[in-house]
Enzyme design. Sequence first.
Site, PDB file in Angstrom:
ATOM      1  N   ASN A 134       0.821  -1.217   0.000  1.00 30.34           N
ATOM      2  CA  ASN A 134       0.000   0.000   0.000  1.00 30.34           C
ATOM      3  C   ASN A 134       0.851   1.262   0.000  1.00 30.34           C
ATOM      4  OD1 ASN A 134      -2.490   1.673   0.642  1.00 30.34           O
ATOM      5  ND2 ASN A 134      -1.254   2.050   2.482  1.00 30.34           N
ATOM      6  N   ASP A 202       1.961   7.071   0.347  1.00 28.83           N
ATOM      7  CA  ASP A 202       0.846   6.248  -0.144  1.00 28.83           C
ATOM      8  C   ASP A 202       0.885   6.073  -1.660  1.00 28.83           C
ATOM      9  OD1 ASP A 202      -1.539   4.867   0.797  1.00 28.83           O
ATOM     10  OD2 ASP A 202      -2.632   6.260  -0.502  1.00 28.83           O
ATOM     11  N   ASP A 232      -0.733  -6.522   3.759  1.00 26.55           N
ATOM     12  CA  ASP A 232      -0.693  -5.477   4.775  1.00 26.55           C
ATOM     13  C   ASP A 232      -1.522  -4.272   4.321  1.00 26.55           C
ATOM     14  OD1 ASP A 232       0.696  -4.305   7.223  1.00 26.55           O
ATOM     15  OD2 ASP A 232       1.201  -2.819   5.697  1.00 26.55           O
ATOM     16  N   HIS A 236      -6.558  -0.120   2.803  1.00 28.50           N
ATOM     17  CA  HIS A 236      -6.216   1.168   2.182  1.00 28.50           C
ATOM     18  C   HIS A 236      -5.922   1.052   0.692  1.00 28.50           C
ATOM     19  CE1 HIS A 236      -6.133   2.644   6.295  1.00 28.50           C
ATOM     20  NE2 HIS A 236      -5.590   1.473   6.564  1.00 28.50           N
ATOM     21  N   GLU A 264      -5.593  -7.689   5.183  1.00 27.37           N
ATOM     22  CA  GLU A 264      -5.716  -7.048   6.491  1.00 27.37           C
ATOM     23  C   GLU A 264      -6.683  -5.874   6.378  1.00 27.37           C
ATOM     24  OE1 GLU A 264      -3.704  -4.443   9.928  1.00 27.37           O
ATOM     25  OE2 GLU A 264      -3.112  -4.231   7.841  1.00 27.37           O
TER      26      GLU A 264
HETATM   27  C1  ARE Z   1       5.870   4.188  12.161  1.00 25.37           C
HETATM   28  C2  ARE Z   1       5.744   5.145  13.313  1.00 25.37           C
HETATM   29  C3  ARE Z   1       4.975   6.371  12.912  1.00 25.37           C
HETATM   30  C4  ARE Z   1       5.634   7.015  11.693  1.00 25.37           C
HETATM   31  C5  ARE Z   1       5.691   6.008  10.581  1.00 25.37           C
HETATM   32  C6  ARE Z   1       6.386   6.535   9.338  1.00 25.37           C
HETATM   33  O1  ARE Z   1       5.118   4.495  14.394  1.00 25.37           O
HETATM   34  O2  ARE Z   1       4.988   7.292  13.989  1.00 25.37           O
HETATM   35  O3  ARE Z   1       4.877   8.145  11.265  1.00 25.37           O
HETATM   36  O4  ARE Z   1       6.405   4.871  11.030  1.00 25.37           O
HETATM   37  O5  ARE Z   1       7.686   6.928   9.626  1.00 25.37           O
HETATM   38  C7  ARE Z   1       3.380  -0.429  11.746  1.00 25.37           C
HETATM   39  C8  ARE Z   1       3.261   0.366  13.039  1.00 25.37           C
HETATM   40  C9  ARE Z   1       3.310   1.845  12.786  1.00 25.37           C
HETATM   41  C10 ARE Z   1       4.552   2.214  11.999  1.00 25.37           C
HETATM   42  C11 ARE Z   1       4.438   1.463  10.679  1.00 25.37           C
HETATM   43  C12 ARE Z   1       5.593   1.743   9.730  1.00 25.37           C
HETATM   44  O6  ARE Z   1       2.061   0.022  13.678  1.00 25.37           O
HETATM   45  O7  ARE Z   1       3.348   2.507  14.052  1.00 25.37           O
HETATM   46  O8  ARE Z   1       4.595   3.603  11.808  1.00 25.37           O
HETATM   47  O9  ARE Z   1       4.436   0.044  10.934  1.00 25.37           O
HETATM   48  O10 ARE Z   1       6.804   1.482  10.327  1.00 25.37           O
HETATM   49  C13 ARE Z   1      -4.810   0.827  10.716  1.00 25.37           C
HETATM   50  C14 ARE Z   1      -4.611   0.181   9.352  1.00 25.37           C
HETATM   51  C15 ARE Z   1      -3.883  -1.147   9.435  1.00 25.37           C
HETATM   52  C16 ARE Z   1      -2.582  -1.017  10.238  1.00 25.37           C
HETATM   53  C17 ARE Z   1      -2.944  -0.451  11.602  1.00 25.37           C
HETATM   54  C18 ARE Z   1      -1.698  -0.261  12.453  1.00 25.37           C
HETATM   55  O11 ARE Z   1      -5.886   0.033   8.728  1.00 25.37           O
HETATM   56  O12 ARE Z   1      -3.566  -1.549   8.111  1.00 25.37           O
HETATM   57  O13 ARE Z   1      -3.593   0.821  11.451  1.00 25.37           O
HETATM   58  N1  ARE Z   1      -1.883  -2.310  10.344  1.00 25.37           N
HETATM   59  C19 ARE Z   1      -0.780  -2.689   9.425  1.00 25.37           C
HETATM   60  C20 ARE Z   1       0.333  -3.443  10.146  1.00 25.37           C
HETATM   61  C21 ARE Z   1       1.050  -2.513  11.079  1.00 25.37           C
HETATM   62  C22 ARE Z   1       1.830  -1.507  10.247  1.00 25.37           C
HETATM   63  C23 ARE Z   1       1.062  -1.043   9.081  1.00 25.37           C
HETATM   64  C24 ARE Z   1      -0.157  -1.569   8.699  1.00 25.37           C
HETATM   65  C25 ARE Z   1       1.755  -0.147   8.142  1.00 25.37           C
HETATM   66  O14 ARE Z   1      -0.185  -4.586  10.746  1.00 25.37           O
HETATM   67  O15 ARE Z   1       1.902  -3.185  11.952  1.00 25.37           O
HETATM   68  O16 ARE Z   1       2.161  -0.341  11.054  1.00 25.37           O
HETATM   69  O17 ARE Z   1       2.502  -0.992   7.268  1.00 25.37           O
HETATM   70  C26 ARE Z   1      -9.229   1.276  13.524  1.00 25.37           C
HETATM   71  C27 ARE Z   1      -9.242   1.441  12.014  1.00 25.37           C
HETATM   72  C28 ARE Z   1      -8.137   0.605  11.374  1.00 25.37           C
HETATM   73  C29 ARE Z   1      -6.812   0.961  11.996  1.00 25.37           C
HETATM   74  C30 ARE Z   1      -6.858   0.746  13.486  1.00 25.37           C
HETATM   75  C31 ARE Z   1      -5.561   1.212  14.116  1.00 25.37           C
HETATM   76  O18 ARE Z   1      -9.607  -0.042  13.850  1.00 25.37           O
HETATM   77  O19 ARE Z   1     -10.504   1.040  11.481  1.00 25.37           O
HETATM   78  O20 ARE Z   1      -8.110   0.872   9.979  1.00 25.37           O
HETATM   79  O21 ARE Z   1      -5.790   0.122  11.451  1.00 25.37           O
HETATM   80  O22 ARE Z   1      -7.930   1.502  14.054  1.00 25.37           O
HETATM   81  O23 ARE Z   1      -5.562   0.853  15.436  1.00 25.37           O
END
Ligand code: ARE
Length: 606
Positions: A134, A202, A232, A236, A264
């Site tokens: 994504n 994005d 992942d 989005h 996911e």
């Molecule tokens: C990190 C830093 C940030 C920084 C960024 C860029 O923490 O501060 O700005 O890097 O430099 C993981 C971590 C993030 C991390 C990211 C990249 O959790 O903290 O950011 O990696 O290193 C939504 C999404 C869902 C996502 C969750 C976390 O819809 O897809 O948020 N989950 C996946 C993975 C994560 C990963 C990412 C995506 C990114 O499993 O581990 O992030 O690749 C409601 C909403 C959901 C939302 C949820 C969040 O339920 O409906 O949509 O999920 O709340 O709690």
Amino acid sequence: MERRLRAAIGRISAVALMGTAGVTAVVLTRQADAAESLNDSDVTANLWEWNWPSIARACTDQLGPAGYGAVQVAPPQESVTLPAGSGGAHPWWEVYQPVSYQIHGRLGTREQFSAMVRSCHTAGVRVYVDAVINHTAGSNNSVSTGYAGSSFDPKGYSYPAVPYSSADFHHKGAECTDEDGRIDAWNDPGEVFNCELSGLSDLKTEKAGVRDKLTGYLNDLIGIGVDGFRVDAAKHLPPADFAPIVAGLHRTTAEAKAPYIAQEVAPGGTGDLALSRYIGNGDVLGFSYAYSLKEHFGNGTLSDLQYLPQWDLGLAGAGTAAMVANHDTERDRSTLSYRDGATYRLASWFMLAFPYGKPFLYDGFVFPAGNTDQSPPADSTGAVTATDCGNGAWQCLTQATATKGMVAWHNATRSVTTVSDFTAPAATVIGFHRGSLGWFGLNASGTASTATYATGLADGTYCDRITGGATAGGCTGTPVTVSGGKATVTIPANSAVAIDGNARSTGTACATVAVTFTATVTTTYGQNVFVLGNQSALSTWATSGGTALSPAAYPVWTGTVSLPANTTVEYKYVKKEGSAVTWESGDNRTFSTGSACTKTLTDTWG
Ligand code: ARE
């Protein structure tokens, strides 16, 4: 265990060629690994952030022999490397920030990744990859290189190693109308699709050129042998953009099938963000299922699990990658996790027992409650070090005897997709069976529970999978006797018992049976209780001998005697005081030792 031998040389296809002289020549061509026979199972072990050599070893030594169908691995592409951060160096989430699609990162090299896939396939286990498609790295990064040495320009949205340029991303003020460019409105499709998730750049997946690069990355993995993907942040990716990527994926090398897809997508979305919009591109992760397990196991309302088939989980089981926890939810505590100890283990075994979705078991690393950013065990460069299931730094539920036993139980009973005779002797104790294939009972209370259950099984002796299952002819696990279709089962505190037709005790499980006599007998001071009988171990009725019972739980006297299996035994209790012997009145007591390794008799004198 459903491992089948696979053809070592893959599928050989014969191509008939007409030679110039009209002679037919047969040319044999090898299609790389095609039609390998992998474990016939829909259970996946999600070994999150384990490095490639550790996963290879897990496949060979544990997952393959236990009958797991697949292993899920964390993102393998080159990612940012962050030597310093508020949560410490190299936070776990580095791998979710792609810098290029080279298979080279903190979990290992391309060669190690390929070797891991080969080891897993040889062991009968598919490999599913966490695909971060994504977005790329965050535009807020102060670093500008990745683990393989590729450089990128975070603020300039430039990734020469792919290559992507600024025009390949969504931007604030253009496609994204949110004022800070980040997603805050989680149910607004415009934001969710076109703004940045946590500041991550994005990708403009509506552009064919971007989609081609993503498809190329996934096909590179498929070429190495990968069998499927956890996608992942699939929420989005507009389903209409993901569909052509899915359509462009090659067939898997091992089985020549469409790769498995688990997206996911958080539940609760409506309209374009409804789970039903995504299901056409593959399965969706079972968040609602995991939340419901937390609720019921957390508050001890296990008897309500019988209504699971009627719950509104937003997804049919058939399209669900079911889970108890994943790496996000164990940190935000929205589900159970290893921190919940026995409750988590029981929920994981329940997921394998009760039909719903394809079960994904989870094993990550141990982290302090106060630092949800912490790196997995790694060296100073961020390279993740080998998993050691004995050093307390890793979760290894997928390798526990009980869990492996439950995988075997799941595979043995999978063809019956309903449960019968759901019985709840207490709110925290349940039992049910899947047709005539297997019975499962679970006790989430702090004391052992004994009850009689309808098992659906043919009469005989079965070996509990939780405590070790069957060995040649006999049981390693606790024997359970089914008689008249029923079994009286003692489920230990915070544990389970699982029996099925593939783990039976054929013949005599044990040549001798440890028989425990428990007799309630009131005595006067100085009297002791003995058991005598028609076996040499019971002194063949001689009052000079017999087995002395212990009064530790007076008036219950107990003692264990080893007696030959499948033997009818006659016995009586006597009280001895000095040379005076008092016999029980009435007929001799009698029982058959049977073929189970242990037996307990409960009697009362008078
Ligand atoms: C990190 C830093 C940030 C920084 C960024 C860029 O923490 O501060 O700005 O890097 O430099 C993981 C971590 C993030 C991390 C990211 C990249 O959790 O903290 O950011 O990696 O290193 C939504 C999404 C869902 C996502 C969750 C976390 O819809 O897809 O948020 N989950 C996946 C993975 C994560 C990963 C990412 C995506 C990114 O499993 O581990 O992030 O690749 C409601 C909403 C959901 C939302 C949820 C969040 O339920 O409906 O949509 O999920 O709340 O709690």
